[in-house]
Motif scaffolding. Structure first.
Motif, PDB file in Angstrom:
ATOM      1  N   ASN A  81     -48.087 -36.558 141.070  1.00 49.02           N
ATOM      2  CA  ASN A  81     -47.140 -35.895 140.173  1.00 49.02           C
ATOM      3  C   ASN A  81     -46.490 -34.729 140.921  1.00 49.02           C
ATOM      4  O   ASN A  81     -47.193 -33.930 141.546  1.00 49.02           O
ATOM      5  N   PHE A  82     -45.173 -34.642 140.853  1.00 49.18           N
ATOM      6  CA  PHE A  82     -44.476 -33.607 141.605  1.00 49.18           C
ATOM      7  C   PHE A  82     -43.321 -33.033 140.805  1.00 49.18           C
ATOM      8  O   PHE A  82     -42.767 -33.676 139.908  1.00 49.18           O
ATOM      9  N   ASP A  83     -42.978 -31.813 141.152  1.00 48.40           N
ATOM     10  CA  ASP A  83     -41.813 -31.120 140.594  1.00 48.40           C
ATOM     11  C   ASP A  83     -41.333 -30.165 141.676  1.00 48.40           C
ATOM     12  O   ASP A  83     -41.938 -29.121 141.909  1.00 48.40           O
ATOM     13  N   ILE A  84     -40.257 -30.541 142.363  1.00 47.59           N
ATOM     14  CA  ILE A  84     -39.793 -29.808 143.545  1.00 47.59           C
ATOM     15  C   ILE A  84     -38.309 -29.511 143.399  1.00 47.59           C
ATOM     16  O   ILE A  84     -37.531 -30.366 142.965  1.00 47.59           O
ATOM     17  N   THR A  85     -37.922 -28.297 143.769  1.00 49.72           N
ATOM     18  CA  THR A  85     -36.529 -27.874 143.682  1.00 49.72           C
ATOM     19  C   THR A  85     -35.957 -27.661 145.080  1.00 49.72           C
ATOM     20  O   THR A  85     -36.574 -26.986 145.908  1.00 49.72           O
ATOM     21  N   PHE A  86     -34.780 -28.248 145.320  1.00 54.93           N
ATOM     22  CA  PHE A  86     -34.041 -28.064 146.574  1.00 54.93           C
ATOM     23  C   PHE A  86     -32.743 -27.327 146.241  1.00 54.93           C
ATOM     24  O   PHE A  86     -31.804 -27.932 145.700  1.00 54.93           O
ATOM     25  N   PRO A  87     -32.664 -26.027 146.538  1.00 52.79           N
ATOM     26  CA  PRO A  87     -31.475 -25.253 146.132  1.00 52.79           C
ATOM     27  C   PRO A  87     -30.190 -25.631 146.859  1.00 52.79           C
ATOM     28  O   PRO A  87     -29.107 -25.323 146.362  1.00 52.79           O
ATOM     29  N   ALA A  88     -30.290 -26.302 148.025  1.00 51.52           N
ATOM     30  CA  ALA A  88     -29.092 -26.520 148.833  1.00 51.52           C
ATOM     31  C   ALA A  88     -28.801 -27.988 149.110  1.00 51.52           C
ATOM     32  O   ALA A  88     -27.973 -28.296 149.959  1.00 51.52           O
ATOM     33  N   ILE A  89     -29.484 -28.916 148.428  1.00 47.59           N
ATOM     34  CA  ILE A  89     -29.235 -30.343 148.637  1.00 47.59           C
ATOM     35  C   ILE A  89     -28.848 -30.969 147.302  1.00 47.59           C
ATOM     36  O   ILE A  89     -29.625 -30.921 146.344  1.00 47.59           O
ATOM     37  N   PRO A  90     -27.667 -31.555 147.173  1.00 46.04           N
ATOM     38  CA  PRO A  90     -27.251 -32.161 145.902  1.00 46.04           C
ATOM     39  C   PRO A  90     -28.045 -33.423 145.588  1.00 46.04           C
ATOM     40  O   PRO A  90     -28.544 -34.110 146.487  1.00 46.04           O
ATOM     41  N   CYS A  91     -28.142 -33.729 144.301  1.00 41.60           N
ATOM     42  CA  CYS A  91     -28.933 -34.887 143.858  1.00 41.60           C
ATOM     43  C   CYS A  91     -28.361 -36.205 144.367  1.00 41.60           C
ATOM     44  O   CYS A  91     -29.101 -37.174 144.561  1.00 41.60           O
ATOM     45  N   SER A  92     -27.055 -36.262 144.584  1.00 40.56           N
ATOM     46  CA  SER A  92     -26.425 -37.527 144.960  1.00 40.56           C
ATOM     47  C   SER A  92     -26.875 -38.029 146.320  1.00 40.56           C
ATOM     48  O   SER A  92     -26.788 -39.232 146.598  1.00 40.56           O
ATOM     49  N   ILE A  93     -27.329 -37.158 147.211  1.00 44.15           N
ATOM     50  CA  ILE A  93     -27.738 -37.597 148.540  1.00 44.15           C
ATOM     51  C   ILE A  93     -29.226 -37.415 148.782  1.00 44.15           C
ATOM     52  O   ILE A  93     -29.708 -37.644 149.893  1.00 44.15           O
ATOM     53  N   LEU A  94     -29.982 -36.999 147.757  1.00 44.71           N
ATOM     54  CA  LEU A  94     -31.414 -36.766 147.932  1.00 44.71           C
ATOM     55  C   LEU A  94     -32.184 -38.014 147.513  1.00 44.71           C
ATOM     56  O   LEU A  94     -32.034 -38.508 146.401  1.00 44.71           O
ATOM     57  N   SER A  95     -33.000 -38.537 148.413  1.00 41.94           N
ATOM     58  CA  SER A  95     -33.775 -39.741 148.121  1.00 41.94           C
ATOM     59  C   SER A  95     -35.266 -39.458 148.271  1.00 41.94           C
ATOM     60  O   SER A  95     -35.673 -38.541 148.978  1.00 41.94           O
ATOM     61  N   VAL A  96     -36.080 -40.273 147.592  1.00 41.18           N
ATOM     62  CA  VAL A  96     -37.546 -40.178 147.641  1.00 41.18           C
ATOM     63  C   VAL A  96     -38.076 -41.479 148.219  1.00 41.18           C
ATOM     64  O   VAL A  96     -37.785 -42.560 147.693  1.00 41.18           O
ATOM     65  N   ASP A  97     -38.840 -41.390 149.287  1.00 34.35           N
ATOM     66  CA  ASP A  97     -39.416 -42.563 149.941  1.00 34.35           C
ATOM     67  C   ASP A  97     -40.928 -42.399 150.038  1.00 34.35           C
ATOM     68  O   ASP A  97     -41.432 -41.277 150.133  1.00 34.35           O
ATOM     69  N   ALA A  98     -41.645 -43.527 150.035  1.00 31.32           N
ATOM     70  CA  ALA A  98     -43.106 -43.495 150.158  1.00 31.32           C
ATOM     71  C   ALA A  98     -43.556 -44.702 150.963  1.00 31.32           C
ATOM     72  O   ALA A  98     -42.970 -45.788 150.881  1.00 31.32           O
ATOM     73  N   MET A  99     -44.618 -44.526 151.740  1.00 27.37           N
ATOM     74  CA  MET A  99     -45.199 -45.616 152.509  1.00 27.37           C
ATOM     75  C   MET A  99     -46.654 -45.280 152.825  1.00 27.37           C
ATOM     76  O   MET A  99     -47.076 -44.115 152.728  1.00 27.37           O
ATOM     77  N   ASP A 100     -47.441 -46.280 153.173  1.00 28.49           N
ATOM     78  CA  ASP A 100     -48.845 -46.035 153.521  1.00 28.49           C
ATOM     79  C   ASP A 100     -49.230 -46.877 154.721  1.00 28.49           C
ATOM     80  O   ASP A 100     -48.448 -47.696 155.214  1.00 28.49           O
ATOM     81  N   ILE A 101     -50.474 -46.679 155.194  1.00 27.13           N
ATOM     82  CA  ILE A 101     -50.905 -47.341 156.426  1.00 27.13           C
ATOM     83  C   ILE A 101     -51.124 -48.844 156.227  1.00 27.13           C
ATOM     84  O   ILE A 101     -51.267 -49.577 157.199  1.00 27.13           O
ATOM     85  N   SER A 102     -51.155 -49.304 154.976  1.00 22.37           N
ATOM     86  CA  SER A 102     -51.279 -50.741 154.735  1.00 22.37           C
ATOM     87  C   SER A 102     -49.963 -51.470 154.979  1.00 22.37           C
ATOM     88  O   SER A 102     -49.921 -52.697 154.951  1.00 22.37           O
ATOM     89  N   GLY A 103     -48.871 -50.718 155.189  1.00 23.45           N
ATOM     90  CA  GLY A 103     -47.569 -51.316 155.446  1.00 23.45           C
ATOM     91  C   GLY A 103     -46.667 -51.375 154.236  1.00 23.45           C
ATOM     92  O   GLY A 103     -45.514 -51.782 154.347  1.00 23.45           O
ATOM     93  N   GLU A 104     -47.165 -50.964 153.072  1.00 21.24           N
ATOM     94  CA  GLU A 104     -46.330 -50.990 151.874  1.00 21.24           C
ATOM     95  C   GLU A 104     -45.323 -49.848 151.914  1.00 21.24           C
ATOM     96  O   GLU A 104     -45.683 -48.701 152.201  1.00 21.24           O
ATOM     97  N   GLN A 105     -44.059 -50.166 151.607  1.00 17.51           N
ATOM     98  CA  GLN A 105     -42.985 -49.173 151.657  1.00 17.51           C
ATOM     99  C   GLN A 105     -42.191 -49.191 150.356  1.00 17.51           C
ATOM    100  O   GLN A 105     -41.966 -50.246 149.771  1.00 17.51           O
ATOM    101  N   HIS A 106     -41.798 -48.015 149.929  1.00 20.23           N
ATOM    102  CA  HIS A 106     -40.911 -47.873 148.775  1.00 20.23           C
ATOM    103  C   HIS A 106     -39.824 -46.889 149.191  1.00 20.23           C
ATOM    104  O   HIS A 106     -40.091 -45.696 149.355  1.00 20.23           O
TER     105      HIS A 106
END
Length: 387
Positions: free
Chosen positions: A73-98
């Protein structure tokens, strides 16, 4: 026979009675009795509060669980990056990527003062042109099924890309950078670049959750929509310059699992300001599995964590490195269990008896000294009087 038994029981009496005619009551004795009674009441009340208060028993065990998932669970604020270009990615050592995760994530556009402009789930807006371009080249006609072109990234003859996001996904699968986004009909219809220009100078608050495998991995927040090839990240949003990224951020909340009483998340409320542009901020997190059981027997499976931080200036590292905020996590082999318990009733009764007996004993000793001191003083006064 009966009288003999009763006589023997009478001889076992540890509390022999004294005739009231031989009692002597004094003012000092009354004061000592009153003070000792108040002390007994206070201490008994204190023991009762301790009995009602729960104590937490802590144990360390080897973590043998496997094949599970957990929630970040996260709640993070970026004061200088607009939402249109901000992406969230996740991956693990099993090779699964999102990549460019959108489900269970809310983005809030914020202005330079930190005020919320708009809040909505992440995604692409509605088309602006009523008749999108078909794969065969013509515009969508009446009663015709829409099938947009993937602009050369189709994997089969039946593939359709009906949105800008689907075109970008097709490019990612091919390992291509989407440098011609301004020529793609889907992106133009959805106002992709208009939205980027509209949000220029804004910030973004991202909050939500990720369901990931319970193995070591990482998740990150990066400016620009990314694709992955040969374990290297690249930026496919070529219209926004890398050197304009400022990854200053504030972590309002970051938790690995559900809340339980007493948990401390060390990154909650933390902030980091980057005076210049272009950098990579990394958090290396050690997650400790934790099981909390309250006094009613309800169990919460969660996690605690410790963290170290590191910043990399992209001017001095690989040119293919991506700016952003990265969270690398790994699991401890030791599991912590917290269990709430009451102290036993027998322990409570023992303490009460100790309080009452101890105070009465001490009060009796004090009363004896005071009484004998008063008698000696009285005798001395009588002797002086006769002289």
């Amino acid at each position: 026979m009966k009288n003999t038994v009763l006589s023997k029981l009478r001889n076992l009496d540890a509390y022999p009675k004294v005739n009231e005619d031989f009692f002597t009551r004094s003012l000092s004795g009354g004061i000592i009795t009153l003070v000792s009674s108040l002390a007994i009441l206070l201490l008994v009340f204190s023991e009762f509060r301790l009995y009602l208060h729960t104590v937490t028993e802590t144990k360390l065990l080897v973590d043998t669980s496997r094949g599970e998932t957990f929630r970040i669970n996260f709640d993070i604020t970026f004061p200088a990056i607009p939402c249109s270009i901000l992406s969230v990615d996740a991956m693990d050592i099993s090779g699964e990527q999102h990549l460019d995760i959108k489900h269970d994530i809310i983005k809030k556009r914020i202005n330079t003062n930190g005020d919320v402009i708009e809040s909505k789930p992440d995604g692409i807006g509605a088309p602006k042109i009523e008749k999108p371009l078909q794969r065969h080249g013509g515009r969508l006609e009446q009663n015709e099924t829409y099938c947009g072109s993937c602009f050369g990234a189709e994997q089969s003859d039946d593939d359709c890309c009906n949105s800008c996001e689907e075109v970008r996904d097709a490019y990612r699968r091919k390992g291509w950078a989407m440098t011609n986004a301004d020529l793609i009909d889907q992106c133009k219809r959805e106002g992709f670049f208009e939205r980027i220009k509209e949000q220029e100078g804004e910030g973004c608050n991202v909050h939500g959750s990720l369901e990931v495998n319970r193995v070591a991995g990482n998740f990150h927040f990066a400016p620009g929509k990314t694709f992955h090839q040969s374990n290297i990240f690249f930026d496919d949003l070529m219209s926004v310059h890398k050197d304009s990224y400022n990854i200053s951020h504030r972590i309002n909340r970051l938790a690995f699992g559900e809340y339980f009483p007493g948990v401390v998340n060390p990154l909650d409320g933390g902030h980091w300001t980057h005076e210049t542009s272009n950098g990579m901020y990394q958090y290396f997190i050690k997650v400790v599995p934790t099981i909390y059981t309250d006094i009613r027997g309800r169990t919460v499976k969660s996690n605690q964590y410790s963290v170290t931080e590191h910043f990399k200036d992209l001017e001095y590292i690989s040119p293919n490195s991506q700016p952003g905020v990265f969270f690398y996590y790994d699991f401890s082999p030791i599991k912590v269990t917290f269990k709430e318990e009451h102290s036993s009733f027998l322990h409570f009764i023992t303490n009460i008896c100790a309080v009452i007996g101890g105070i009465f004993t001490v009060a009796g000793i004090i009363d004896t000294f005071v009484y004998h001191g008063q008698r000696r003083m009285k005798k001395k006064m009588e002797i002086r009087k006769f002289r």
